[in-house]
Design an enzyme around this catalytic site. Structure first.
Site, PDB file in Angstrom:
ATOM      1  N   LEU A 579       0.839  -1.209   0.000  1.00  0.00           N
ATOM      2  CA  LEU A 579       0.000   0.000   0.000  1.00  0.00           C
ATOM      3  C   LEU A 579       0.863   1.244   0.000  1.00  0.00           C
ATOM      4  O   LEU A 579       0.477   2.290  -0.493  1.00  0.00           O
ATOM      5  CB  LEU A 579      -0.883   0.024   1.253  1.00  0.00           C
ATOM      6  CG  LEU A 579      -2.056  -0.942   1.284  1.00  0.00           C
ATOM      7  CD1 LEU A 579      -2.622  -1.035   2.691  1.00  0.00           C
ATOM      8  CD2 LEU A 579      -3.137  -0.471   0.322  1.00  0.00           C
ATOM      9  N   GLY A 580       2.019   1.140   0.586  1.00  0.00           N
ATOM     10  CA  GLY A 580       2.899   2.286   0.633  1.00  0.00           C
ATOM     11  C   GLY A 580       4.109   1.993   1.485  1.00  0.00           C
ATOM     12  O   GLY A 580       4.150   0.993   2.201  1.00  0.00           O
ATOM     13  N   GLY A 583       9.088   5.778   6.296  1.00  0.00           N
ATOM     14  CA  GLY A 583      10.481   5.874   6.710  1.00  0.00           C
ATOM     15  C   GLY A 583      11.002   4.598   7.325  1.00  0.00           C
ATOM     16  O   GLY A 583      12.146   4.234   7.124  1.00  0.00           O
ATOM     17  N   VAL A 587       3.914  -0.973   4.198  1.00  0.00           N
ATOM     18  CA  VAL A 587       2.556  -1.340   4.598  1.00  0.00           C
ATOM     19  C   VAL A 587       1.912  -2.186   3.503  1.00  0.00           C
ATOM     20  O   VAL A 587       1.941  -1.817   2.323  1.00  0.00           O
ATOM     21  CB  VAL A 587       1.717  -0.072   4.873  1.00  0.00           C
ATOM     22  CG1 VAL A 587       0.317  -0.450   5.326  1.00  0.00           C
ATOM     23  CG2 VAL A 587       2.394   0.797   5.931  1.00  0.00           C
ATOM     24  N   ASP A 702       3.667  13.119  15.570  1.00  0.00           N
ATOM     25  CA  ASP A 702       4.021  12.975  14.161  1.00  0.00           C
ATOM     26  C   ASP A 702       2.791  13.177  13.276  1.00  0.00           C
ATOM     27  O   ASP A 702       2.553  12.429  12.339  1.00  0.00           O
ATOM     28  CB  ASP A 702       4.654  11.592  13.932  1.00  0.00           C
ATOM     29  CG  ASP A 702       5.422  11.543  12.613  1.00  0.00           C
ATOM     30  OD1 ASP A 702       5.760  12.619  12.083  1.00  0.00           O
ATOM     31  OD2 ASP A 702       5.658  10.437  12.104  1.00  0.00           O
TER      32      ASP A 702
HETATM   33  P1  ATP Z   1       6.424   7.860   8.120  1.00  0.00           P
HETATM   34  O1  ATP Z   1       7.367   6.755   7.880  1.00  0.00           O
HETATM   35  O2  ATP Z   1       7.084   9.114   8.357  1.00  0.00           O
HETATM   36  O3  ATP Z   1       5.389   7.499   9.150  1.00  0.00           O
HETATM   37  P2  ATP Z   1       4.253   7.424   6.359  1.00  0.00           P
HETATM   38  O4  ATP Z   1       3.186   7.758   7.357  1.00  0.00           O
HETATM   39  O5  ATP Z   1       3.938   7.804   4.954  1.00  0.00           O
HETATM   40  O6  ATP Z   1       5.594   8.071   6.783  1.00  0.00           O
HETATM   41  P3  ATP Z   1       3.753   4.667   6.876  1.00  0.00           P
HETATM   42  O7  ATP Z   1       2.991   5.011   8.093  1.00  0.00           O
HETATM   43  O8  ATP Z   1       4.712   3.544   6.950  1.00  0.00           O
HETATM   44  O9  ATP Z   1       4.575   5.879   6.386  1.00  0.00           O
HETATM   45  O10 ATP Z   1       2.715   4.383   5.726  1.00  0.00           O
HETATM   46  C1  ATP Z   1       3.125   4.173   4.399  1.00  0.00           C
HETATM   47  C2  ATP Z   1       1.950   4.273   3.466  1.00  0.00           C
HETATM   48  O11 ATP Z   1       1.114   3.147   3.613  1.00  0.00           O
HETATM   49  C3  ATP Z   1       1.067   5.453   3.754  1.00  0.00           C
HETATM   50  O12 ATP Z   1       1.538   6.620   3.121  1.00  0.00           O
HETATM   51  C4  ATP Z   1      -0.280   4.976   3.164  1.00  0.00           C
HETATM   52  O13 ATP Z   1      -0.289   5.206   1.787  1.00  0.00           O
HETATM   53  C5  ATP Z   1      -0.241   3.494   3.419  1.00  0.00           C
HETATM   54  N1  ATP Z   1      -0.976   3.119   4.616  1.00  0.00           N
HETATM   55  C6  ATP Z   1      -0.529   3.131   5.882  1.00  0.00           C
HETATM   56  N2  ATP Z   1      -1.455   2.699   6.745  1.00  0.00           N
HETATM   57  C7  ATP Z   1      -2.529   2.380   6.005  1.00  0.00           C
HETATM   58  C8  ATP Z   1      -3.848   1.872   6.329  1.00  0.00           C
HETATM   59  N3  ATP Z   1      -4.205   1.622   7.586  1.00  0.00           N
HETATM   60  N4  ATP Z   1      -4.722   1.697   5.332  1.00  0.00           N
HETATM   61  C9  ATP Z   1      -4.352   1.982   4.055  1.00  0.00           C
HETATM   62  N5  ATP Z   1      -3.155   2.455   3.699  1.00  0.00           N
HETATM   63  C10 ATP Z   1      -2.232   2.654   4.643  1.00  0.00           C
END
Ligand code: ATP
Ligand code: MG
Length: 928
Positions: A579-580, A583, A587, A702
């Protein structure tokens, strides 16, 4: 005679002049008021020459007696001349946007209502001459810190004092009570930072509604014993404080209908007087350290006593089921000590001999030693000790015990040693058998009968509870029989316990939450640790996702999910499911047997160090219990040697960041203004909950658009709360967070590292600015002075001509929208104020935004739903219920969020589906 006539004429003239003076003076004051306020409401018609004809103004003749300006969208400040309205009895300006300091008022005033404004202060001697005040309602104003002023004592006619969310610090003063305020029925000071005890002066008062709940930073503490003597009480809200000791006796409370004791550290057995109280309609007990049998209330009582979420220490989870006689005996023994917290924290389950019960030593399944020495206990020695017939050593030395040594102790059949030295006992030492060693040194009054009237001289000591000899015999026999049964049961249970998460991780079943104050006394960091004794961990079932278990078929209360299950549901962490990436994690999307979707966050291995693994597990376990409609729920986790995974609720519309910055790449439409407003409110509500309404205070640290996720209904939820603290110290600052978070960091946090809730308010303000402008917080393409969005935005706002130029060009905004834009822009700017104390708290933000969203929104059931807190659902049950809830009108969280966010231009069907991989093209690093 002629002298008499002239005298009368003079008098008439004088009255006439006074009358004219009063008239013109009030008029001048009202003109002054008029010139210092503006209103966007057409309802406020103040065009007439005669101020007595103005909307909301009442006069007696030409003298102003009442000003009622509630909910008229008024901005501005109040002139100090208001004090000259010497016949004013009522002043109401509630729910507007008044700002500045609140001025002195004339002492004729009886009713003062100024709640929900932006007043920043009240004069500390405001109440000095206000002896006519009857009702004072000053809730929800961003007052800078102040104490309940002693001048309030002068308001002898006071019936209602309501100052919730009013910046109060210090203590609740001793003058609240019948002596000073014989008519006081409502004392409401929730959501402040009050500390100290409930004052003794409350005893005997006629207060009916007592709200002192949710003190922030500082908390109210001490016992609740004074409530016992407040027999007029109807509503008691003391939740979310640090009260200790038992729930007092409510035998004399015949009107009490609602009590919330949630989220304190109350101990002891719930008194029968509360359980059987006829007038009771609602009671909340969750998350204390209450002991004994979980109480069964009358069927019509609404009970909040969640034994899975809370950390009470009931002997069983079955409501109404009695505790073992041995547990009952131990509870009566510690009752006169006030049910000490440290015992309540460690005494778990229904078998004191299972190990780990503080102060209890067993041999062969019987209690052999009571080791209560040096525990800091006060109170008297209970005669119930005598019912513990197998005890050979009773050690009570080096405490603060008072009263006498009960003679019943002399009949304890197995007793070999009694040590009560170094206490404050008095009276004769009972005659023990010759083979019992009795140590009584260090009690100056032992052997003396105290003179009448001296403390502790009442016969038999302070401890009133008596157990009849028959009862003692019964208990002793019961214990003997039951120990045999319990012994067998423990043996069987132990054989069945095993860990199911990859065979390695044990569930942190019992959580102790220690609010840890940061050095500055402002911010409260919460640390959590597994409950003291290792035996606690095995006291309750672990259950869990076993590799072979169906993902829907899980035991309640368990958050551990096996790596095998997570592999299965993510196609072995397939690229296609990504999904993404952030840092420190990738996910993945996962799908359970029943079609429920989840997001699995797979940490890079260095994210969670092995050190303090237990602490991390405990911390995660706390986060799994934080439930709110606008927080992305953490459903579970798996931590083993190689893998650290967190399982979240899946949010199909991805991040806010994608919707405000990257919509073009995705071929979708930009978010409309109403939709942005609605998202802003959702986020504010989620963060407000984290800050003050959850069981503990959470500071997100954050907040940024990539941590705000959207559902198909375009309702927003805050993600990743609490995760910053899970990262190893040091790594949070540079490698992973630098680029992404810099712009969102409050200046004082960046400089000093001090964390308060205002750090989140700042980040929230930045997010508002991004939503308004469609501009990212840092834009390197801009000139130096414009790189940082906050600086640019605030500068643009200062200038009337450029004011509206900040609006995202991708958005069409109509007149109505422009009005709310102004409010939101002002709010954003306020949230990003340089000084933390100048920033509003999230409660205020919600109050400002809610009416703007309500304009478009059909009435939502949100307000009457305890701020959207989902009290009734925890993950495993929620997961298994999920399919049943969707599409129903059930009041639970999941179904409610299915209403489309107000004014979102999207319709459900036109929302572009976001497939896995959608976010690949712009990971969080790109989004920065
Ligand atoms: P950081 O690492 O600084 O927290 P971030 O918030 O973008 O940055 P992650 O929290 O690891 O990083 O999330 C990565 C990506 O995964 C998000 O940008 C989003 O697109 C996707 N994502 C995260 N959680 C979910 C969720 N619960 N449902 C759907 N997509 C999600
Ligand atoms: Mg994130």
């Amino acid at each position: 005679m002629s002298f008499g006539v002239s005298y009368v004429l003079h008098l008439v003239l004088l009255f006439f002049m006074m009358f004219i003076a009063a008239w013109s003076q009030d008029d001048v004051v009202m003109q002054k008021l008029k010139s210092s306020i503006t209103s966007s409401s057409n309802d406020l018609d103040w065009s007439d020459k005669d101020c007595c004809k103005w909307k909301g103004v009442s006069c007696s003749g030409t003298t102003v007696t009442e000003i009622n300006l509630g909910q008229l969208n008024i901005q501005g400040s109040l002139p100090k001349e208001l004090m000259q309205l010497t016949a004013l009895t009522r002043f109401d300006c509630s729910e507007n946007e008044f700002s500045g300091g609140f001025p002195y008022m004339p002492n004729s005033l009886q009713n003062l209502y100024i709640r929900n404004n932006s007043f920043t202060s009240m004069p500390s001697d405001f109440f000095t001459n206000m002896s006519n005040l009857i009702e004072v309602v000053i809730d929800s104003n961003p007052f800078s810190q102040w104490q309940i002023p002693s001048s309030l004592k002068n308001c002898l006619a006071l019936k209602l004092f309501s100052a919730n969310s009013a910046g109060l610090v210090g203590v609740i003063p001793e003058f609240f009570g019948n002596d000073t305020f014989p008519s006081l029925t409502d004392l409401k000071v929730s959501f402040n930072s009050l500390g100290g005890n409930l004052p003794n002066s409350l005893s005997g008062s006629s207060i009916e509604n007592l709200w002192v709940n949710n003190q922030n930073g500082n908390k109210l503490n001490g016992t609740l014993s004074v409530l016992q003597n407040m027999t007029s009480l109807k509503v008691i809200w003391v939740q979310s404080n640090a009260f200790t000791g038992p729930i007092p006796d409510f035998s004399n409370h015949d009107q009490l209908s609602e009590v919330s004791f949630r989220d304190n550290q109350l101990t002891g057995v719930v008194p029968q007087s509360l359980i059987s109280l006829q007038s009771l309609k609602a009671v909340a007990l969750t998350n204390n350290r209450l002991q004994g049998s979980p109480p069964k209330f009358k069927d019509d009582v609404k009970v909040d006593n969640d034994m899975d979420k809370g950390i009470n220490s009931f002997c069983t989870k079955v409501v109404g089921q009695p505790c073992s006689p041995l547990v009952n005996a131990l509870l009566s023994v510690v009752e006169p000590f006030g049910y000490p917290l440290k015992l309540a924290q460690s005494w778990q389950g229904n078998d004191p001999c299972q190990g780990g019960w503080l102060g209890i030593v067993c041999s062969s399944g019987n209690i052999s030693v009571i080791a209560f020495e040096k525990m800091g206990f006060s109170g008297s020695i209970s005669s119930s000790f005598a019912s513990l017939s197998s005890v050979t050593k009773l050690l009570l030395d080096n405490n603060h015990l008072t009263g006498t040594i009960p003679k019943e102790l002399a009949s304890m059949p197995a007793l070999k040693e009694l040590d009560v030295s170094n206490n404050a006992l008095y009276g004769q030492i009972p005659s023990f058998r010759g083979d019992v060693v009795v140590k009584t040194g260090g009690n100056p009054d032992i052997g003396k009968d105290k003179p009448p009237g001296s403390p502790g001289s009442s016969s038999g000591g302070e401890y009133k509870k008596k157990i009849s000899v028959g009862a003692i015999v019964g208990i002793v026999m019961g214990i003997v029989c039951l120990l045999g049964v319990v012994g067998v049961l423990v043996f069987v249970m132990r054989g069945r316990r095993h860990n199911k998460c990859a065979g390695k991780v044990q569930t942190p079943n019992a959580i102790v939450v220690h609010p840890r104050h940061s050095g500055d006394g402002n911010g409260v960091k919460i640390s959590v640790a597994a409950a003291g004794s290792s035996s606690v961990g095995v006291a309750r079932g672990t259950g869990g996702f076993s590799p072979s278990s169906s993902v829907r078929n899980v035991e309640a209360g368990n958050m551990v999910i096996s790596i095998q299950v997570l592999r299965e549901v993510t196609n072995n962490f397939s690229e296609k499911n990504i999904l993404g990436k952030g840092g420190f994690a990738t996910v993945y999307k996962g799908e359970l047997d029943d079609g429920t979707k989840i997001a699995v966050k797979r940490m890079k291995s260095e994210m969670v160090g092995d050190e303090g693994l237990n602490e991390i597990k405990s911390e995660i376990a706390v986060l799994t219990r934080v439930r709110h409609r606008h927080l992305v729920a953490l459903h579970g986790y798996c931590l083993d040697d190689n893998e650290k995974l967190l399982v979240f609720e899946y949010m199909p519309q991805g991040t806010l960041s994608q919707h405000i910055f990257d919509w073009k790449d995705d071929g979708s439409k930009p978010l409309g203004w109403k939709c942005r407003l609605s998202i802003a409110l959702d986020v504010a509500r989620g963060v407000e909950y984290l800050h003050g309404l959850a069981q503990q205070i959470f500071i997100h640290r954050d907040l940024k658009p990539s941590n705000i996720l959207l559902g198909d209904d375009m309702r927003a939820k805050v993600a990743d709360f609490g995760l910053v603290r899970l990262a190893p110290e040091g790594q949070t600052s540079f490698a992973t967070r630098l680029a992404g978070t810099f712009g969102y960091l409050a200046p004082e946090y960046a400089v000093t590292g001090r964390v308060t809730t205002k750090v989140d308010v700042y980040s929230y303000g930045v997010i508002l600015m991004e939503m308004i402008t469609g501009r990212k917080v840092i834009e390197n393409s801009q000139s130096d002075e414009n790189i940082h969005l906050v600086t640019w935005f605030r500068r643009m706002l200062l200038n009337k001509d450029s004011f509206e130029k900040v609006i995202d060009p991708a958005m069409d905004i109509d007149e109505e929208g422009l009005e709310s834009f102004r409010t939101m822009a002002g709010l954003a700017s306020q949230c990003c104020a340089r000084e933390p104390h100048q920033r509003p708290d999230m409660g205020h933000v919600v109050n400002v935004l809610a009416p703007l969203v309500e304009i478009w929104k059909p009435a939502e059931p949100e307000a009457d739903d305890m701020y959207g807190i989902d009290l009734d659902i925890s993950f495993p049950q929620g997961l298994s219920k999920w399919p049943n809830l969707e599409g129903t009108s059930n009041t639970l969280d999941v179904s409610k969020s299915s209403s489309m966010a107000a004014g979102c231009e999207y319709t459900q069907s036109s929302i572009p589906p976001r497939s896995p991989g959608f976010a690949n093209s712009f990971t969080s690093a790109d989004a920065r």
